[in-house]
Scaffold this active site. Structure first.
Site, PDB file in Angstrom:
ATOM      1  N   GLY A   1     -74.528 -46.820 -32.329  1.00 56.08           N
ATOM      2  CA  GLY A   1     -73.987 -45.549 -31.835  1.00 56.08           C
ATOM      3  C   GLY A   1     -72.543 -45.392 -32.264  1.00 56.08           C
TER       4      GLY A   1
ATOM      5  N   LYS B   1     -62.862 -40.295 -36.925  1.00 53.90           N
ATOM      6  CA  LYS B   1     -63.180 -41.730 -36.901  1.00 53.90           C
ATOM      7  C   LYS B   1     -61.940 -42.461 -36.396  1.00 53.90           C
ATOM      8  CE  LYS B   1     -65.454 -45.072 -39.925  1.00 53.90           C
ATOM      9  NZ  LYS B   1     -66.141 -45.173 -41.223  1.00 53.90           N
TER      10      LYS B   1
ATOM     11  N   GLY C   1     -62.268 -48.870 -30.334  1.00 53.79           N
ATOM     12  CA  GLY C   1     -62.489 -47.453 -30.644  1.00 53.79           C
ATOM     13  C   GLY C   1     -61.507 -46.890 -31.658  1.00 53.79           C
TER      14      GLY C   1
ATOM     15  N   ARG D   1     -63.139 -36.490 -40.853  1.00 49.96           N
ATOM     16  CA  ARG D   1     -64.227 -36.478 -41.850  1.00 49.96           C
ATOM     17  C   ARG D   1     -64.976 -35.150 -41.789  1.00 49.96           C
ATOM     18  NH1 ARG D   1     -67.943 -41.775 -41.898  1.00 49.96           N
ATOM     19  NH2 ARG D   1     -68.951 -40.999 -40.017  1.00 49.96           N
TER      20      ARG D   1
ATOM     21  N   ASP E   1     -77.944 -47.512 -40.580  1.00 48.78           N
ATOM     22  CA  ASP E   1     -77.060 -46.600 -39.846  1.00 48.78           C
ATOM     23  C   ASP E   1     -76.000 -46.001 -40.763  1.00 48.78           C
ATOM     24  OD1 ASP E   1     -76.277 -49.478 -39.642  1.00 48.78           O
ATOM     25  OD2 ASP E   1     -74.414 -48.628 -38.899  1.00 48.78           O
TER      26      ASP E   1
HETATM   27  P1  AMP Z   1     -69.093 -49.400 -39.014  1.00 49.73           P
HETATM   28  O1  AMP Z   1     -68.951 -50.766 -39.559  1.00 49.73           O
HETATM   29  O2  AMP Z   1     -67.803 -48.638 -38.939  1.00 49.73           O
HETATM   30  O3  AMP Z   1     -70.196 -48.622 -39.649  1.00 49.73           O
HETATM   31  O4  AMP Z   1     -69.529 -49.613 -37.487  1.00 49.73           O
HETATM   32  C1  AMP Z   1     -70.667 -50.313 -37.059  1.00 49.73           C
HETATM   33  C2  AMP Z   1     -70.822 -50.082 -35.580  1.00 49.73           C
HETATM   34  O5  AMP Z   1     -69.733 -50.609 -34.849  1.00 49.73           O
HETATM   35  C3  AMP Z   1     -70.886 -48.620 -35.178  1.00 49.73           C
HETATM   36  O6  AMP Z   1     -71.682 -48.514 -34.037  1.00 49.73           O
HETATM   37  C4  AMP Z   1     -69.444 -48.318 -34.876  1.00 49.73           C
HETATM   38  O7  AMP Z   1     -69.299 -47.179 -34.083  1.00 49.73           O
HETATM   39  C5  AMP Z   1     -69.023 -49.596 -34.175  1.00 49.73           C
HETATM   40  N1  AMP Z   1     -67.587 -49.875 -34.321  1.00 49.73           N
HETATM   41  C6  AMP Z   1     -66.958 -50.339 -35.422  1.00 49.73           C
HETATM   42  N2  AMP Z   1     -65.641 -50.514 -35.202  1.00 49.73           N
HETATM   43  C7  AMP Z   1     -65.419 -50.143 -33.922  1.00 49.73           C
HETATM   44  C8  AMP Z   1     -64.270 -50.099 -33.087  1.00 49.73           C
HETATM   45  N3  AMP Z   1     -63.060 -50.459 -33.526  1.00 49.73           N
HETATM   46  N4  AMP Z   1     -64.449 -49.665 -31.823  1.00 49.73           N
HETATM   47  C9  AMP Z   1     -65.646 -49.303 -31.361  1.00 49.73           C
HETATM   48  N5  AMP Z   1     -66.762 -49.329 -32.078  1.00 49.73           N
HETATM   49  C10 AMP Z   1     -66.666 -49.737 -33.352  1.00 49.73           C
HETATM   50 MG    MG Z   2     -71.379 -47.186 -39.999  1.00 53.85          MG
END
Ligand code: AMP
Ligand code: MG
Length: 492
Positions: A90, A113, A126, A176, A252
């Protein structure tokens, strides 16, 4: 006149209902500042150049002030990561602000983002690092410049907060713009949580919004899947053609519209190594350059599994059989364009196979090889010591023979090839220098310079280059030795 105050938000995604998202406003930030703004991406939502200089812009897109008309939400999704299903994903740090309709009646998702933790954050903060935001911003605009479907980056907004990864890091928010944020993993989420009605709802939503021309067809679900196969195969063929390696092709990160989505540890091929993966954590090379087409197939199978109750396994299987031939056809055309050849027969196939063998064997720069070839045999700038290399010389002779079958002049071939082979790609050392200047000196000029070069990667534009102090040859040269085949970690 459109500005950030009067964007025409439509918010279609909210209509799907609360199972599909968490409604949440972006968290306020301290002292937001502009890092870079892409006027080219801004055009998509009718924002004029210079809009970024309005104080209101920074406040609205950083989360300090609500964007009039938007209904921010964190989307629910899951997905397969490195081959294993992860039910808990998510948008942990991403928010869909809504869809904006532009003057051409196109709809564009606006997404932040790094806008603060959502209920999907799993204990993470986040936020996004400034470094990773610069990487995504530049790659988005670079792929667009190359003519490859991609999410766009309107702006990077820096925030004066430190976040912690391996060490304290500067944080930023990426704004984005995308045609869609629906991932293969969006379907998987509802499939694996036993919500078949919501799989169907999402499918109907996707058809209505992305393929309205088939909305009345009785077999629209099947056609939707057919189109997803087509656009995915086409996208990956284009990646292969320019040597782009996504690095994290988890389901994803696969968008149903065949758009390059979620930039992490990506890379561009420099010295040609087919097994190269730019992702430091990808020990087994699952997402290596040479694997991307197979992984596209694997990921489409995962999407297909979610559609079985709606389309039938047999029909989906039949459609899947089209993936490989479709990919091959697109890829062949891409290679034909790169080589300036239209006759794509068995001799062409042989030539391409030998070429890849040579590229790897001779350790040639993938991008600059094709620019050299466009000039050949007139080139005064040989890619390698051709005279000393029998194999390369014989390949070039064979290549020239094939060009002679085409019935076009060398000059015409050069024009065509130069419009299919970029002079500039986003090389690791160029990204590093832009990031270093930003992080160490708060100097964002190199980000802007790179974005401008990469907007038009097939041409040198002397007037623009002069205006921004760009030395074309510096940006086009082979990647220096220490930066070759570099890898990046997921948190960078
Ligand atoms: P990503 O590697 O950015 O595609 O993220 C993979 C998953 O981890 C997704 O569900 C992102 O929303 C979550 N995610 C990555 N970095 C963070 C962060 N700093 N805080 C919260 N969720 C994160
Ligand atoms: Mg991703």
């Amino acid at each position: 006149m459109t500005n950030s105050k009067n964007l025409n938000f439509r918010n279609r995604f909210t209509e799907l209902g609360p199972e599909f998202y968490q409604a949440k406003a972006p968290d306020p930030v301290t002292d937001p500042y502009m890092v870079d703004y892409s006027p080219s991406a801004a055009q998509l939502i009718d924002l004029p150049p210079g809009e970024e200089e309005n104080k209101g812009f920074l406040d609205r897109f950083s989360g300090n002030c609500p964007l009039e008309g938007s209904q921010p939400l964190a989307m629910a999704y899951s997905g397969h990561q490195f081959g294993s299903y992860n039910p808990r994903l998510g948008d942990g740090r991403g928010l869909l602000l809504g869809e904006v309709q532009n003057q051409k009646q196109e709809m564009w998702d606006i997404h932040l983002k790094g806008a603060g933790p959502t209920r999907f954050a799993r204990g993470f903060d986040g936020r996004a690092t400034l470094q990773s935001s610069i990487r995504e911003h530049l790659a988005s605009e670079a792929l667009h410049g190359l003519g490859i479907p991609t999410t766009r980056s309107l702006a990077i907004i820096g925030i004066r907060e430190l976040i912690y990864r391996q060490k304290p890091e500067l944080a930023a928010i990426l704004v984005r713009i995308a045609d869609s944020h629906i991932r293969f993993g969006s379907f998987e989420f509802f499939h694996y949580t036993g919500q078949p009605k919501n799989v169907k709802k999402l499918l109907e939503f996707s058809i209505q919004n992305y393929y309205p021309d088939i909305a009345q067809e009785s077999d629209r679900y099947r056609i939707f899947f057919q189109r997803t196969i087509q656009c995915t195969a086409k996208l990956i063929a284009k990646w292969q053609s320019v040597g782009f390696i996504h690095g994290v092709m988890n389901t994803d990160n696969m968008c149903i519209t065949g758009t390059t989505f979620d930039y992490g540890p990506y890379g561009f091929m420099d010295r040609f190594v087919a097994s190269h993966t730019p992702n430091h954590s990808d020990m087994h090379g699952r997402y290596a350059y040479s694997q991307q087409s197979d992984i596209g197939f694997w990921n489409l199978n995962k999407l297909a599994e979610t559609l079985v109750p709606l389309v039938s396994a047999e029909c989906l299987g039949e459609e899947m059989k089209q993936y490989q031939p479709t990919f091959n056809r697109f890829y062949r055309e891409e290679m034909g364009d790169k080589l300036g050849l239209a006759i794509l027969d068995s001799e062409f196939t042989q030539l391409v196979q030998k070429m890849f063998h040579l590229l790897q064997d001779q350790q040639l720069d993938y991008t600059n090889f094709f620019r050299f070839l466009a000039d050949y045999p007139d080139s005064s700038n040989p890619v390698s010591n051709i005279n000393g290399n029998d194999e390369l010389r014989s390949w070039l002779n064979q290549y020239l023979e094939l060009t002679q079958r085409e019935g076009i002049s060398h000059e015409e071939r050069k024009v065509e090839m130069d419009s299919a082979n970029p002079k500039f790609i986003l090389r690791n050392h160029l990204i590093k220098s832009a990031i270093d200047k930003a992080l160490k000196e708060s100097d964002f000029s190199e980000i802007k310079r790179l974005r401008i070069i990469l907007e038009n990667p097939y041409q040198t534009q002397p007037e623009i280059f002069e205006k921004y102090g760009i030395d074309a040859e510096h940006y086009a040269q082979d990647t220096p030795e220490p930066f070759l085949s570099q890898q990046t970690s997921c948190s960078a």
